[in-house]
Design a protein around this motif. Structure first.
Motif, PDB file in Angstrom:
ATOM      1  N   SER A 150      48.709  45.495  46.278  1.00 19.14           N
ATOM      2  CA  SER A 150      49.065  44.433  45.329  1.00 19.14           C
ATOM      3  C   SER A 150      48.929  43.058  45.969  1.00 19.14           C
ATOM      4  O   SER A 150      48.479  42.105  45.326  1.00 19.14           O
ATOM      5  CB  SER A 150      50.499  44.631  44.825  1.00 19.14           C
ATOM      6  OG  SER A 150      50.584  45.723  43.947  1.00 19.14           O
TER       7      SER A 150
ATOM      8  N   THR B 137      46.355  40.309  44.509  1.00 24.87           N
ATOM      9  CA  THR B 137      46.971  39.114  43.943  1.00 24.87           C
ATOM     10  C   THR B 137      46.540  37.856  44.690  1.00 24.87           C
ATOM     11  O   THR B 137      46.143  36.858  44.061  1.00 24.87           O
ATOM     12  CB  THR B 137      48.504  39.234  43.974  1.00 24.87           C
ATOM     13  OG1 THR B 137      48.915  40.389  43.241  1.00 24.87           O
ATOM     14  CG2 THR B 137      49.150  38.005  43.363  1.00 24.87           C
TER      15      THR B 137
ATOM     16  N   TRP C  85      50.285  40.389  39.586  1.00 24.64           N
ATOM     17  CA  TRP C  85      51.190  41.265  40.326  1.00 24.64           C
ATOM     18  C   TRP C  85      51.804  42.341  39.420  1.00 24.64           C
ATOM     19  O   TRP C  85      51.940  43.498  39.807  1.00 24.64           O
ATOM     20  CB  TRP C  85      52.303  40.440  40.966  1.00 24.64           C
ATOM     21  CG  TRP C  85      53.266  41.232  41.798  1.00 24.64           C
ATOM     22  CD1 TRP C  85      54.384  41.878  41.387  1.00 24.64           C
ATOM     23  CD2 TRP C  85      53.184  41.473  43.214  1.00 24.64           C
ATOM     24  NE1 TRP C  85      55.030  42.491  42.438  1.00 24.64           N
ATOM     25  CE2 TRP C  85      54.310  42.262  43.571  1.00 24.64           C
ATOM     26  CE3 TRP C  85      52.286  41.082  44.214  1.00 24.64           C
ATOM     27  CZ2 TRP C  85      54.540  42.668  44.884  1.00 24.64           C
ATOM     28  CZ3 TRP C  85      52.522  41.497  45.513  1.00 24.64           C
ATOM     29  CH2 TRP C  85      53.635  42.269  45.836  1.00 24.64           C
TER      30      TRP C  85
END
Length: 277
Positions: free
Chosen positions: A74, A78, A208
């Motif tokens: 993530s 992101t 996210w």
């Protein structure tokens, strides 16, 4: 309105605001309280305060969902997506404003039109494009898709903001020896900080927490982001609430902290954008 009536009115407004705050904060109570309950206690009374705090739920959820791997994934997706979205959209909007010809005006209209297209209508075309490019089941495919979905809004916001940047500042920089690229990064981009930070925060929150797009593109277990790792606790016949809720808490905590730290920049960006353009 006399002073007494005004005081009662203010108290009434404050009471209403407190009740609204409690209403919006109530999901966090259910999330945090149930994350430290046993499975049976969650099913018996989800609204009650925990009788026994099961802190081991967090360590178990972390191990079962391989959260260290999901957190890293993530973070990679992101950060790279947000940096590229912010940079490319700022540069594109700057060029459209400074070269205000018919082509750029039409291009801006196309970007604005892309903002109103529902994601559900372009899911299949996105998958086909990702497959044709050969980047399916990879971070690159997910990042490219994030760029395509998020850049139109960012360009629209930057475009109105850049109009307020005086052209004379750039002309002075050119006289001092700056080329157009140097003038953009040294002069224009720092002036875009309020809107830039707003775009960074909004896109970071969206990327996210996004589940649908990663679920379409990423199939390999080692590539799962936090939303995908959390969803692994929900099967066809079983739902492991005692593991899912701690996982949700772990996944939400970093982005909530990031938002609380950056929220003042959102306010600055909105306030600045309201008087510019």
């Amino acid at each position: 309105m006399n002073a007494k009536s005004k005081s009662r009115w203010n108290i009434g407004i404050e009471v209403i605001m407190i009740l609204l705050a409690l209403l919006f904060l109530s999901p966090f109570y259910f999330l945090l309280a149930n994350s430290v309950k046993s499975f049976g206690e969650i099913l018996s009374d989800a609204a009650s305060w925990p009788q026994h705090f099961m802190w081991s739920n967090y360590s178990s959820a972390w191990k079962l969902a391989r959260f260290s791997e999901a957190f890293r994934n993530s973070l990679i997706v992101t950060i790279i997506s947000v940096v590229l979205i912010s940079l490319f959209s700022a540069m594109a909007a700057y060029r459209m404003v400074r070269a205000n010809n018919r082509f750029n005006r039409v291009l801006l209209l196309l970007f604005v039109a892309a903002m109103v297209v529902p994601f559900q209508t372009i899911m299949i075309p996105i998958l086909k494009v990702v497959n044709v490019l050969g980047v399916n089941n990879s971070f690159l495919g997910l990042i490219i898709s994030n760029l395509g979905l998020s850049i139109p809004m960012a360009i629209f916001l930057f475009h109105g903001f850049i109009k307020s940047v005086p052209l004379e500042i750039e002309e002075a920089a050119t006289v001092d020896g700056c080329n157009p690229i140097s003038a953009f990064f040294r002069i224009v981009l720092p002036l875009l900080k309020p809107m830039l930070m707003t775009i960074i925060v909004l896109n970071a929150l969206g990327i996210w927490n996004d589940y649908l797009l990663p679920s379409l593109i990423l199939q390999a277990p080692e590539l799962r982001t936090i939303p995908l790792a959390t969803f692994s606790f929900f099967g066809q016949y079983t739902k492991q609430w005692d593991m899912a809720l701690p996982a949700l808490t772990i996944g939400v905590a970093p982005i909530v902290i990031f938002y609380l730290f950056m929220q003042r920049y959102i306010v600055e960006g909105i306030a600045a954008g309201s008087v510019k353009g």
